[in-house]
Every structure is written in C-alpha cells, then in structure tokens.
Write a protein that holds these residues in place. Structure first.
Motif, PDB file in Angstrom:
ATOM      1  N   PHE A 197      68.499  71.185  99.801  1.00 54.05           N
ATOM      2  CA  PHE A 197      67.403  72.378  99.637  1.00 54.05           C
ATOM      3  C   PHE A 197      66.616  72.278  98.264  1.00 54.05           C
TER       4      PHE A 197
ATOM      5  N   LEU B 197      66.253  74.658  96.054  1.00 54.23           N
ATOM      6  CA  LEU B 197      65.233  75.778  95.769  1.00 54.23           C
ATOM      7  C   LEU B 197      65.906  76.534  94.620  1.00 54.23           C
TER       8      LEU B 197
ATOM      9  N   ALA C 210      60.067  82.368  98.163  1.00 58.09           N
ATOM     10  CA  ALA C 210      59.669  81.044  98.707  1.00 58.09           C
ATOM     11  C   ALA C 210      58.335  80.639  98.317  1.00 58.09           C
TER      12      ALA C 210
ATOM     13  N   ASN D 205      58.708  79.010  94.865  1.00 59.86           N
ATOM     14  CA  ASN D 205      59.357  77.645  95.000  1.00 59.86           C
ATOM     15  C   ASN D 205      58.385  76.579  95.354  1.00 59.86           C
TER      16      ASN D 205
ATOM     17  N   PRO E 246      65.506  82.618  98.200  1.00 61.81           N
ATOM     18  CA  PRO E 246      66.318  81.715  99.210  1.00 61.81           C
ATOM     19  C   PRO E 246      67.645  82.296  99.572  1.00 61.81           C
TER      20      PRO E 246
ATOM     21  N   LEU F 119      66.960  83.830 103.044  1.00 60.95           N
ATOM     22  CA  LEU F 119      66.560  82.925 104.098  1.00 60.95           C
ATOM     23  C   LEU F 119      67.774  82.180 104.906  1.00 60.95           C
TER      24      LEU F 119
ATOM     25  N   ARG G 182      65.216  77.990 104.837  1.00 60.65           N
ATOM     26  CA  ARG G 182      65.251  77.047 103.266  1.00 60.65           C
ATOM     27  C   ARG G 182      64.941  76.000 103.391  1.00 60.65           C
ATOM     28  N   GLN G 183      65.047  75.065 104.494  1.00 58.87           N
ATOM     29  CA  GLN G 183      64.533  73.654 104.467  1.00 58.87           C
ATOM     30  C   GLN G 183      63.186  73.696 104.764  1.00 58.87           C
TER      31      GLN G 183
END
Length: 237
Positions: free
Chosen positions: A98, A100, A106, A109, A145, A148, A153-154
């Motif tokens: 990921f 992040l 989110a 990011n 992140p 989540l 996250r993906q």
C-alpha cells in the motif's frame, strides 16, 4: 495517443547487477511491446526478473543495455529530472504493501502526487475527492490508514495511482496481502478502470487465476520473457 497505439516498446533490454567482481544477469534480451489500453500480467517464480522488469517500466531503474521507448520517448536520452517528470505524469504505482503515509488521511494520501506536481492543496484535494469517490470510499476519506481495512487501504492506493490521470498503472502484487474476496474486488476495480478509461495495466502477480483475467500473460523465467496463451473459461465476460 489513441487506444491501440504503442505505449511501451522494449528492444533487446538487458539488465545485470554487479556483485563483487562479477556481473549477475537478471534480464536477457527482452523485447516487448504493450499497446495503450491493454492489460498484461507478468508472472514467474521469485528471482526470475519480474520486479526488475517492472522497475525499468516504471523508470525506477535503467537497463544495462537495449532500447526502451515510453510513449514514443527514448528513455536512454532522458535526464533524471525528465524521467521523474514522466514518472509523475504518465505512471501510477500500486504496491502490495500500500505505501500509505500513516499520519495522513486517505484524502491527503491521494492528493500527495498532485502536491508534488505543484498543485495547490485545495486543487489537489478536489481531484483526490473525485478519485476516492470513484473507488467507493467517499465515507472514509477522513480516516487514517490504520483505521481502514486492507481492502480499503488498497483502494486508497489505487485512487492515489489514478489521481494524476496516468496512461499506465504498474501494480506489483496488488492483491498479495488481501483475502480472496477482497482480492477479487480489487481486481474487478483495476479491470474496470482499464476497460472504461483505457488505462494500460501491467501487473506482477503470483496468482494464475488473476493473471488469466488480463488481456495478456507474460512469463518471465531466467531473465527471458515468453507470452503464454490465455485459457478463458469461467472468467469470460
């Protein structure tokens, strides 16, 4: 560039790394063309050269020899700054881990690549908002992140890859850390983007079933590449 035109053209690409007094060959005379809008799986055992090939495609590494054209531009003559600019404008990356930033939401990011391009924070967040909505996470954009799930996250990582409207998405085992159902959801999302937005998708995967869902399957072994015929059955449609 129109769909169907060549986005990637490699000719006699070789890559080797120095280990002490020796040179370790990793890629051996790779010749490959990928058209805009295609989806390609890169498969092979660990150490076969898959990640090295992806790094060259992503302008993270330069081949020892051979010719590599990206969107018609010869990468051998590109400076470091030009390569960085092309990477930022043309390519979106999706990684298994990921990647992040844990202290950013989110939304932030996803906005990050546009901030690197020089967009204002407001502009970057506006574009990021649209991409997060596209991947179905409009109600999670303020979450960190850690708050989540892996699949969420993906999805954030995919939104980040798309925010710059790239011509090419490079995905390195994007479903490797996900359970089966979530992996299928992420694969469905990537294929939908490929088919509806004509985004070229090149994905390294160990999952043969997922590889069969892409237009082409490229097998890397011993530094060489061969194209494998697809067996479309239950994945058709």
């Amino acid at each position: 560039m129109q769909p169907g035109q060549s986005l990637i053209a490699m000719e006699d690409i070789c890559q080797s790394y120095r280990m002490g007094e020796q040179h370790l060959p990793v890629l051996d005379n790779i010749t490959l063309t990928i058209r805009r809008g295609e989806s390609c799986a890169i498969v092979g055992t660990s150490g076969s050269g898959k990640s090295t090939l992806l790094n060259i495609l992503g302008l993270l590494d330069q081949p020892t020899s051979g010719r590599f054209l990206l969107d018609g531009r010869d990468m051998a003559s590109a400076t470091q700054n030009e390569r960085a600019d092309l990477r930022n404008r043309l390519i979106g990356f999706v990684f298994q881990s990921f990647n992040l930033l844990p202290r950013l939401s989110a939304l932030d990011n996803v906005a990050l690549p546009l901030l690197y391009r020089g967009h204002s924070r407001h502009q970057a967040r506006q574009h990021a908002h649209r991409q997060i909505d596209r991947v179905g996470l409009a109600d999670r954009m303020a979450h960190l992140p850690a708050d989540l799930s892996g699949g969420q996250r993906q999805r954030v990582a995919i939104a980040r890859a798309l925010v710059g409207e790239p011509a090419l998405i490079l995905a390195d085992e994007p479903t490797g850390n996900l359970d089966g159902d979530t992996a299928q959801d992420i694969m469905n999302l990537l294929l939908e983007l490929n088919r509806t937005q004509a985004v070229t998708l090149v994905m390294v995967t160990h999952d043969g079933d997922l590889a069969q869902r892409l237009d082409r399957r490229l097998h890397v072994q011993g530094g060489r590449i061969t194209e494998c015929p697809l067996q479309r059955n239950s994945f058709d449609g």
